[in-house]
Design an enzyme around this catalytic site. Structure first.
Site, PDB file in Angstrom:
ATOM      1  N   ASN A  11      -2.890   2.394  -9.922  1.00 63.04           N
ATOM      2  CA  ASN A  11      -3.272   1.974  -8.348  1.00 63.04           C
ATOM      3  C   ASN A  11      -3.342   0.416  -9.275  1.00 63.04           C
ATOM      4  O   ASN A  11      -3.243  -0.048 -10.014  1.00 63.04           O
ATOM      5  CB  ASN A  11      -5.051   2.046  -7.878  1.00 63.04           C
ATOM      6  N   LYS A  12      -4.143  -0.382  -8.372  1.00 70.51           N
ATOM      7  CA  LYS A  12      -4.332  -1.688  -8.657  1.00 70.51           C
ATOM      8  C   LYS A  12      -4.251  -2.496  -9.813  1.00 70.51           C
ATOM      9  O   LYS A  12      -5.446  -2.148 -10.328  1.00 70.51           O
ATOM     10  CB  LYS A  12      -4.595  -2.621  -7.442  1.00 70.51           C
ATOM     11  N   ASP A  21      -1.730   4.518  -5.893  1.00 74.28           N
ATOM     12  CA  ASP A  21       0.306   4.465  -5.736  1.00 74.28           C
ATOM     13  C   ASP A  21       0.941   5.376  -6.450  1.00 74.28           C
ATOM     14  O   ASP A  21       1.368   6.480  -6.349  1.00 74.28           O
ATOM     15  CB  ASP A  21       0.465   2.830  -6.525  1.00 74.28           C
ATOM     16  N   GLY A  39       1.105  -0.884  -0.559  1.00 70.00           N
ATOM     17  CA  GLY A  39      -0.024  -0.153   0.202  1.00 70.00           C
ATOM     18  C   GLY A  39       1.026   1.563   0.253  1.00 70.00           C
ATOM     19  O   GLY A  39       1.447   1.502   0.884  1.00 70.00           O
ATOM     20  N   GLN A  90      -5.537  -9.007  -2.748  1.00 75.89           N
ATOM     21  CA  GLN A  90      -6.050  -7.788  -1.336  1.00 75.89           C
ATOM     22  C   GLN A  90      -6.684  -7.864  -1.137  1.00 75.89           C
ATOM     23  O   GLN A  90      -7.161  -7.033  -0.131  1.00 75.89           O
ATOM     24  CB  GLN A  90      -4.947  -6.709  -1.982  1.00 75.89           C
ATOM     25  N   ARG A 116       9.805  -0.732  -4.550  1.00 77.98           N
ATOM     26  CA  ARG A 116       9.088  -0.790  -5.260  1.00 77.98           C
ATOM     27  C   ARG A 116       8.743  -0.130  -6.113  1.00 77.98           C
ATOM     28  O   ARG A 116       9.257   1.190  -5.800  1.00 77.98           O
ATOM     29  CB  ARG A 116       7.306  -1.384  -4.826  1.00 77.98           C
TER      30      ARG A 116
HETATM   31  O1  MRU Z   1       0.315  -3.854  -4.350  1.00 81.78           O
HETATM   32  P1  MRU Z   1       0.263  -3.558  -3.247  1.00 81.78           P
HETATM   33  O2  MRU Z   1      -1.162  -4.326  -2.620  1.00 81.78           O
HETATM   34  O3  MRU Z   1       1.212  -2.574  -2.379  1.00 81.78           O
HETATM   35  O4  MRU Z   1      -0.903  -2.221  -4.100  1.00 81.78           O
HETATM   36  C1  MRU Z   1      -1.623  -1.400  -3.353  1.00 81.78           C
HETATM   37  C2  MRU Z   1      -2.843  -0.429  -4.292  1.00 81.78           C
HETATM   38  O5  MRU Z   1      -2.888  -0.475  -5.444  1.00 81.78           O
HETATM   39  C3  MRU Z   1      -3.572   0.490  -3.021  1.00 81.78           C
HETATM   40  O6  MRU Z   1      -5.046   1.030  -4.466  1.00 81.78           O
HETATM   41  C4  MRU Z   1      -2.766   2.047  -2.765  1.00 81.78           C
HETATM   42  O7  MRU Z   1      -1.095   1.518  -2.684  1.00 81.78           O
HETATM   43  C5  MRU Z   1      -3.516   2.916  -2.081  1.00 81.78           C
HETATM   44  S1  MRU Z   1      -2.788   1.862  -0.866  1.00 81.78           S
HETATM   45  C6  MRU Z   1      -3.412   3.506   0.276  1.00 81.78           C
END
Ligand code: MRU
Length: 351
Positions: free
Chosen positions: A248-249, A238, A49, A197, A91
């Site tokens: 975003n994801k 992100d 996140g 997630q 990352r």
């Molecule tokens: O790969 P992840 O689980 O780190 O991806 C997270 C996301 O895409 C979240 O939506 C994003 O980081 C916002 S968290 C407040």
């Protein structure tokens, strides 16, 4: 609502985090005492996140420094410079990680005139990153609550809640505010293949808080939205480019398209630390490509035939024209985003 478990804690000489890869089956805390353990935790998504990565990456600088037991200020500074890339680039898509690591190193290097004051400055600035994120979550929760007052059924994707921030979350903060206000609320959490997630983390944390949450397979979300069963969407981000394009994801853009077709609002919630003002558009956002094994397997069991390829981009970019508003701690930003983002950025002292 029950008391939430903080996903990141500073324990004086190490960081204590919940290993999110094991949730919800097991709530296991792990101790991070070295830079390599921190990078490993980030890369295998034990901590994840965007804002949580910023808070964690900041504290990881302290353990990375302690680990080498520096004998001089210059040795300590060299170590921090190494960590700028080692930890800051662990990352690539979530800008909060790089932003926080740069901020904490720069401030500590300025304030630290000897080894003791350098270490104290690192801790102080890391704490400021976490405190500011917590305050941002609260404000996003308040603003998002106002926007979502009439939305009883809300869709979300991935996890943008307590587990993903230093506070009550970004996309999930307005849901906590609604629940606290006693408003009717049902959350549809898309499962979020390949690492689930939504199914594992959003479902766990909302259920833990006593919020009605239903897990929906990724492939079932569009038809659910089009049949009128969802009032609004809210997701995290992100990295957001200066024109409002939001990474975003993976899968987020599909939800945004369904929302547009159904005529429901599609909100992105993120602190201003997620805005990368240097990038003119989302095309310039680096998208993390992850190991194909995450697509081939679920919890160690192979799903796909041996020898078949898999494609595993971790994020996608939702074009700004599909976004109704971006909810930040500096206000609710509306199109044209180039102007509203520039204004918000100025307000928080960005350059
Ligand atoms: O790969 P992840 O689980 O780190 O991806 C997270 C996301 O895409 C979240 O939506 C994003 O980081 C916002 S968290 C407040």
């Amino acid at each position: 609502m029950k008391r939430p478990t903080p996903p990141i804690e500073w324990a004086g000489d190490h960081i204590r985090i919940i290993d999110q890869t094991l949730l919800p089956a097991e709530v296991k805390f792990i101790e991070i005492r070295s830079a390599s353990q921190a990078v490993d935790a980030i890369q295998r998504l034990a901590i994840r996140g965007a804002p949580a990565l910023g808070a964690f990456g900041s504290l990881a600088l302290v353990v990375a420094l302690d680990e080498i037991e520096p004998e001089s200020l210059s040795q300590a500074r060299t170590r921090l410079e190494e960590c700028r890339t080692l930890i800051g680039d662990a990352r690539p898509t979530a800008i909060n990680l790089r932003w926080a690591v740069d901020r904490v190193i720069d401030q500590a290097t300025k304030d630290g005139s000897d080894l003791t004051s350098l270490r104290s400055a690192l801790i102080r600035e890391a704490q400021a990153v976490a405190d500011e994120d917590k305050a941002a979550c609260d404000e996003i929760g308040r603003l998002g609550h106002e926007l979502l007052r009439d939305a009883n059924v809300i869709g979300t994707h991935c996890n943008a809640g307590r587990l993903a921030t230093a506070g009550s979350g970004t996309a999930l903060a307005p849901m906590y505010a609604k629940a606290q206000a006693g408003e009717p609320l049902r959350v549809l959490a898309s499962e979020t293949r390949p690492l689930l997630q939504g199914a594992r983390l959003t479902a766990w944390e909302l259920d833990d808080a006593g919020i009605d949450v239903t897990v929906v397979p990724d492939g079932a979300m569009a038809s659910t939205v089009l049949s009128g069963q969802v009032d609004a969407y809210i997701v995290g981000a992100d990295r957001i480019a200066a024109n409002g394009d939001a990474a975003n994801k993976i899968g987020t853009v599909g939800h945004a398209l369904a929302a547009r077709e159904a005529g429901i609002p599609f909100y992105v919630a993120a602190p201003t630390s997620t805005i990368d003002f240097k990038l003119a558009s989302g095309e310039q956002i680096e998208i993390e490509q992850r190991d194909a094994v995450e697509v081939h397997e679920i919890q160690g069991s192979r799903l796909t035939p041996q020898g078949v390829d898999a494609f595993n981009p971790a994020f996608d970019v939702t074009p700004h024209h599909l976004i109704t508003a971006i909810i930040t701690e500096a206000g609710v930003l509306r199109p044209p985003f180039r102007d509203s983002i520039a204004e918000a950025f100025k307000q928080v002292g960005g350059s």
